[in-house]
Design a protein around this motif. Structure first.
Motif, PDB file in Angstrom:
ATOM      1  N   PRO A  96      50.193  66.456  29.654  1.00 56.49           N
ATOM      2  CA  PRO A  96      49.911  65.037  29.883  1.00 56.49           C
ATOM      3  C   PRO A  96      49.617  64.802  31.366  1.00 56.49           C
ATOM      4  N   PRO A  97      48.845  63.773  31.689  1.00 55.97           N
ATOM      5  CA  PRO A  97      48.555  63.492  33.101  1.00 55.97           C
ATOM      6  C   PRO A  97      49.832  63.079  33.835  1.00 55.97           C
ATOM      7  N   PRO A  98      49.883  63.311  35.140  1.00 56.02           N
ATOM      8  CA  PRO A  98      51.090  62.922  35.870  1.00 56.02           C
ATOM      9  C   PRO A  98      51.269  61.403  35.832  1.00 56.02           C
ATOM     10  N   PRO A  99      52.509  60.936  35.895  1.00 52.18           N
ATOM     11  CA  PRO A  99      52.734  59.492  35.830  1.00 52.18           C
ATOM     12  C   PRO A  99      52.135  58.788  37.055  1.00 52.18           C
ATOM     13  N   ARG A 100      51.668  57.582  36.832  1.00 51.49           N
ATOM     14  CA  ARG A 100      51.044  56.819  37.911  1.00 51.49           C
ATOM     15  C   ARG A 100      52.109  56.311  38.866  1.00 51.49           C
ATOM     16  N   ARG A 101      51.837  56.505  40.154  1.00 46.81           N
ATOM     17  CA  ARG A 101      52.748  55.977  41.172  1.00 46.81           C
ATOM     18  C   ARG A 101      52.238  54.611  41.589  1.00 46.81           C
ATOM     19  N   PRO A 102      53.030  53.569  41.436  1.00 52.70           N
ATOM     20  CA  PRO A 102      52.546  52.234  41.790  1.00 52.70           C
ATOM     21  C   PRO A 102      52.325  52.109  43.299  1.00 52.70           C
ATOM     22  N   THR A 103      51.236  51.461  43.671  1.00 56.89           N
ATOM     23  CA  THR A 103      50.931  51.234  45.076  1.00 56.89           C
ATOM     24  C   THR A 103      50.799  49.740  45.320  1.00 56.89           C
ATOM     25  N   ARG A 104      50.923  49.346  46.597  1.00 56.88           N
ATOM     26  CA  ARG A 104      50.800  47.933  46.942  1.00 56.88           C
ATOM     27  C   ARG A 104      49.437  47.701  47.567  1.00 56.88           C
ATOM     28  N   PRO A 105      48.845  46.541  47.302  1.00 57.74           N
ATOM     29  CA  PRO A 105      47.536  46.259  47.907  1.00 57.74           C
ATOM     30  C   PRO A 105      47.668  46.089  49.424  1.00 57.74           C
ATOM     31  N   THR A 106      46.626  46.484  50.144  1.00 60.61           N
ATOM     32  CA  THR A 106      46.640  46.338  51.595  1.00 60.61           C
ATOM     33  C   THR A 106      46.453  44.875  51.974  1.00 60.61           C
ATOM     34  N   LYS A 107      46.778  44.571  53.234  1.00 65.63           N
ATOM     35  CA  LYS A 107      46.634  43.191  53.699  1.00 65.63           C
ATOM     36  C   LYS A 107      45.169  42.769  53.678  1.00 65.63           C
ATOM     37  N   ALA A 108      44.263  43.678  54.066  1.00 63.29           N
ATOM     38  CA  ALA A 108      42.835  43.358  54.086  1.00 63.29           C
ATOM     39  C   ALA A 108      42.328  43.052  52.679  1.00 63.29           C
ATOM     40  N   SER A 109      42.804  43.789  51.672  1.00 62.71           N
ATOM     41  CA  SER A 109      42.341  43.521  50.306  1.00 62.71           C
ATOM     42  C   SER A 109      42.863  42.180  49.808  1.00 62.71           C
ATOM     43  N   LYS A 110      44.072  41.808  50.220  1.00 57.32           N
ATOM     44  CA  LYS A 110      44.599  40.487  49.852  1.00 57.32           C
ATOM     45  C   LYS A 110      43.746  39.380  50.469  1.00 57.32           C
ATOM     46  N   VAL A 111      43.383  39.558  51.756  1.00 54.24           N
ATOM     47  CA  VAL A 111      42.565  38.559  52.455  1.00 54.24           C
ATOM     48  C   VAL A 111      41.202  38.448  51.783  1.00 54.24           C
ATOM     49  N   ARG A 112      40.569  39.600  51.448  1.00 51.76           N
ATOM     50  CA  ARG A 112      39.262  39.569  50.782  1.00 51.76           C
ATOM     51  C   ARG A 112      39.348  38.849  49.442  1.00 51.76           C
ATOM     52  N   ARG A 113      40.402  39.094  48.686  1.00 43.79           N
ATOM     53  CA  ARG A 113      40.571  38.447  47.390  1.00 43.79           C
ATOM     54  C   ARG A 113      40.696  36.940  47.559  1.00 43.79           C
ATOM     55  N   LEU A 114      41.508  36.496  48.518  1.00 44.28           N
ATOM     56  CA  LEU A 114      41.705  35.063  48.720  1.00 44.28           C
ATOM     57  C   LEU A 114      40.432  34.393  49.229  1.00 44.28           C
ATOM     58  N   GLU A 115      39.669  35.090  50.092  1.00 43.84           N
ATOM     59  CA  GLU A 115      38.399  34.526  50.562  1.00 43.84           C
ATOM     60  C   GLU A 115      37.418  34.374  49.402  1.00 43.84           C
ATOM     61  N   GLY A 116      37.353  35.368  48.533  1.00 45.69           N
ATOM     62  CA  GLY A 116      36.477  35.294  47.364  1.00 45.69           C
ATOM     63  C   GLY A 116      36.861  34.154  46.441  1.00 45.69           C
ATOM     64  N   LYS A 117      38.181  33.949  46.279  1.00 46.89           N
ATOM     65  CA  LYS A 117      38.651  32.863  45.421  1.00 46.89           C
ATOM     66  C   LYS A 117      38.252  31.495  46.006  1.00 46.89           C
ATOM     67  N   SER A 118      38.400  31.358  47.323  1.00 47.01           N
ATOM     68  CA  SER A 118      38.072  30.061  47.930  1.00 47.01           C
ATOM     69  C   SER A 118      36.561  29.818  47.888  1.00 47.01           C
ATOM     70  N   ARG A 119      35.744  30.883  48.062  1.00 45.92           N
ATOM     71  CA  ARG A 119      34.290  30.736  47.956  1.00 45.92           C
ATOM     72  C   ARG A 119      33.907  30.281  46.548  1.00 45.92           C
ATOM     73  N   ARG A 120      34.505  30.900  45.560  1.00 44.34           N
ATOM     74  CA  ARG A 120      34.214  30.564  44.168  1.00 44.34           C
ATOM     75  C   ARG A 120      34.639  29.123  43.858  1.00 44.34           C
ATOM     76  N   ALA A 121      35.813  28.731  44.378  1.00 47.76           N
ATOM     77  CA  ALA A 121      36.298  27.363  44.159  1.00 47.76           C
ATOM     78  C   ALA A 121      35.337  26.355  44.773  1.00 47.76           C
ATOM     79  N   GLU A 122      34.790  26.692  45.952  1.00 49.68           N
ATOM     80  CA  GLU A 122      33.829  25.806  46.615  1.00 49.68           C
ATOM     81  C   GLU A 122      32.563  25.652  45.778  1.00 49.68           C
ATOM     82  N   VAL A 123      32.078  26.758  45.185  1.00 53.04           N
ATOM     83  CA  VAL A 123      30.895  26.710  44.323  1.00 53.04           C
ATOM     84  C   VAL A 123      31.167  25.815  43.122  1.00 53.04           C
ATOM     85  N   LYS A 124      32.312  25.978  42.513  1.00 51.75           N
ATOM     86  CA  LYS A 124      32.639  25.183  41.321  1.00 51.75           C
ATOM     87  C   LYS A 124      32.846  23.710  41.670  1.00 51.75           C
ATOM     88  N   ARG A 125      33.421  23.459  42.838  1.00 50.71           N
ATOM     89  CA  ARG A 125      33.633  22.078  43.265  1.00 50.71           C
ATOM     90  C   ARG A 125      32.288  21.379  43.476  1.00 50.71           C
TER      91      ARG A 125
END
Length: 140
Positions: A103-132
């Motif tokens: 069987p494949p080795p068990p997955r080790r959980p990782t945490r998202p980086t700060k930059a990826s969190k910022v990119r996600r939140l920026e994308g969400k706010s851009r999308r919200a602006e389009v919908k607004r």
């Protein structure tokens, strides 16, 4: 001996074949000829199956495994008895090969980086602006 993988080989004496009449269309011939094959392999008592492979094999066999640990494979796809025998054996060997792969080795959980969190939140706010901007224009 039938070679399954490099470390697994099963003895032909461990395989039991029964022949029975196939179901389905075939005219008069289907009522006379026993062309279907029922292959039985005692996985639980086989000395050639390693201990680490046995539980995976039993889990993969599913409904084809009896209470006694015997794998039953029925082959009736072809009209010739010999071809059904080959088909049943090949299906059994494929099942054992799949169980032999570790069987494949068990997955080790990782945490998202700060930059990826910022990119996600920026994308969400851009999308919200389009919908607004799709709303009704404000009239005064």
């Amino acid at each position: 001996m039938i070679q399954v993988t490099r470390r697994i080989a099963i003895d032909e004496a461990e395989l039991v074949e029964d022949f029975l009449r196939a179901s389905g269309p075939g005219g008069q011939n289907v009522n006379k000829v026993e062309s279907a094959v029922q292959l039985r392999f005692d996985a639980r008592r086989s000395p050639n199956i390693p201990e680490d492979v046995r539980p995976r094999l039993e889990r993969l066999a599913g409904h084809r495994l009896t209470q006694d640990g015997v794998i039953v494979i029925t082959a009736q796809r072809f009209r010739m008895r010999e071809r059904n025998r080959e088909d049943a054996l090949e299906r059994l060997l494929a099942l054992i090969r799949e169980a032999a792969t570790p069987p494949p080795p068990p997955r080790r959980p990782t945490r998202p980086t700060k930059a990826s969190k910022v990119r996600r939140l920026e994308g969400k706010s851009r999308r919200a602006e389009v919908k607004r901007g799709r709303g009704r224009p404000v009239t005064e």
